[in-house]
Motif scaffolding. Structure first.
Motif, PDB file in Angstrom:
ATOM      1  N   UNK A   1      -9.079  -2.581  11.169  1.00  0.00           N
ATOM      2  CA  UNK A   1      -9.565  -3.244  12.380  1.00  0.00           C
ATOM      3  C   UNK A   1     -10.112  -4.649  12.275  1.00  0.00           C
ATOM      4  N   UNK A   2     -11.250  -4.771  11.426  1.00  0.00           N
ATOM      5  CA  UNK A   2     -11.764  -6.050  11.051  1.00  0.00           C
ATOM      6  C   UNK A   2     -10.702  -6.965  10.329  1.00  0.00           C
ATOM      7  N   UNK A   3      -9.712  -6.583   9.409  1.00  0.00           N
ATOM      8  CA  UNK A   3      -8.759  -7.422   8.948  1.00  0.00           C
ATOM      9  C   UNK A   3      -7.965  -8.074  10.026  1.00  0.00           C
TER      10      UNK A   3
ATOM     11  N   UNK B   1      -6.521 -11.490   9.108  1.00  0.00           N
ATOM     12  CA  UNK B   1      -6.485 -11.312   7.477  1.00  0.00           C
ATOM     13  C   UNK B   1      -7.358 -12.239   6.848  1.00  0.00           C
ATOM     14  N   UNK B   2      -8.701 -12.247   7.568  1.00  0.00           N
ATOM     15  CA  UNK B   2      -9.863 -12.959   6.846  1.00  0.00           C
ATOM     16  C   UNK B   2      -9.463 -14.476   6.730  1.00  0.00           C
ATOM     17  N   UNK B   3      -8.536 -15.119   7.694  1.00  0.00           N
ATOM     18  CA  UNK B   3      -8.274 -16.328   7.791  1.00  0.00           C
ATOM     19  C   UNK B   3      -9.167 -17.304   8.525  1.00  0.00           C
TER      20      UNK B   3
ATOM     21  N   UNK C   1     -14.064  -4.907   1.748  1.00  0.00           N
ATOM     22  CA  UNK C   1     -12.710  -4.125   2.010  1.00  0.00           C
ATOM     23  C   UNK C   1     -12.311  -3.627   0.252  1.00  0.00           C
ATOM     24  N   UNK C   2     -12.246  -4.966  -0.487  1.00  0.00           N
ATOM     25  CA  UNK C   2     -11.906  -4.537  -1.806  1.00  0.00           C
ATOM     26  C   UNK C   2     -12.678  -3.562  -2.497  1.00  0.00           C
ATOM     27  N   UNK C   3     -14.210  -3.546  -2.356  1.00  0.00           N
ATOM     28  CA  UNK C   3     -14.937  -2.494  -3.016  1.00  0.00           C
ATOM     29  C   UNK C   3     -14.811  -1.454  -2.419  1.00  0.00           C
TER      30      UNK C   3
ATOM     31  N   UNK D   1     -17.062 -10.638  18.576  1.00  0.00           N
ATOM     32  CA  UNK D   1     -17.870  -9.917  19.006  1.00  0.00           C
ATOM     33  C   UNK D   1     -17.118  -8.402  18.746  1.00  0.00           C
ATOM     34  N   UNK D   2     -15.981  -8.290  18.715  1.00  0.00           N
ATOM     35  CA  UNK D   2     -15.398  -6.890  18.229  1.00  0.00           C
ATOM     36  C   UNK D   2     -15.572  -6.837  16.693  1.00  0.00           C
TER      37      UNK D   2
END
Ligand SMILES: [Fe+2]
Ligand SMILES: [Fe+2]
Length: 244
Positions: A183-185, A190-192, A212-214, A118-119
């Protein structure tokens, strides 16, 4: 002799060799907001051997010397502003509504298993609002000023005074966006994907990693190439006015 020195800044070397952005991402070295740090400072902070690190940079760049990466440092100011708008801004206008849909679905289905989802959604919504207004300010105010600086032979008078003022504001907003991406990572480990993740969950993580990359490349092109060159052009025109 290496083409790199410990005095080079991270932003400069990515400007010269865009291919290095991938290596810096893998090493978690911030080359956009943290682009003013020198390679020496980065090695010290990460506990890396500077000579070995410079040799790695050399290897990566020579292996990709023939690669036809878009080279933003060879573009004019107008070409670069047009390029950023046509690629990175266009990408965000496409990706943000999709991420809105994906984060909404994942938070509503899995939010009770992991409240951090939710965050993620709240962070994405705030970031999307901020980026939408940020791009509008660049496209309607700052980029037109930059194009005008390039074609003028004397210093234009801008409403906001020096172009340094809107640039400072855009750089501060880049820092905020960088904070939201970090924060999202963290919130997604780490997007796992967890073992129970469905395809929508995985698609959301993929899309966040891509965002994030872009954004890193996008902010790098603005903070380390376009904006410093616009400031330099303004200074040259001001000096020309004094000389007249
Ligand atoms: Fe931008
Ligand atoms: Fe920007």
């Amino acid at each position: 002799m290496s083409a790199f020195t410990v005095q080079d800044t991270v932003g400069e070397v990515v400007a010269r060799h865009p291919v290095l952005s991938r290596l810096f991402e893998t090493e978690r070295i911030d080359y956009c907001c943290g682009g003013k740090k020198t390679l020496g400072e980065v090695c010290q902070a990460k506990g890396l051997d500077p000579q070995a690190f410079l040799a790695t940079l050399e290897q990566v760049t020579s292996a990709h010397r023939s690669e036809s990466d878009t080279d933003p440092s060879s573009m004019s100011l107008t070409e670069l502003a047009d390029h950023i708008q046509a690629t990175h801004h266009a990408y965000l206008r496409d990706a943000l509504p999709r991420l809105d849909m994906l984060t909404e679905r994942v938070a509503s289905v899995h939010g009770s298993d992991d409240p951090r989802l939710r965050d993620v959604r709240e962070t994405l919504l705030t970031l999307a609002d901020e980026l939408t207004s940020h791009m509008m300010k660049e496209e309607q105010v700052l980029f037109p000023m930059i194009r005008q600086l390039e074609v003028s032979d004397r210093l234009p008078s801008f409403h906001c005074g020096s172009i340094a003022n809107p640039i400072r504001q855009m750089e501060a907003e880049h820092q905020d966006a960088g904070g939201a991406l970090n924060a999202m990572r963290t919130l997604t480990d780490d997007y796992t994907p967890p073992t129970y993740a469905c395809n929508t969950y995985r698609a959301m993580l993929d899309a966040l990693a891509h965002l994030e990359r872009d954004m890193h490349l996008h902010v790098h092109k603005e903070d380390s190439i376009l904006y410093p060159r616009a400031l330099q052009r303004e200074t040259e025109l001001a000096e020309g006015a004094h000389a007249r």
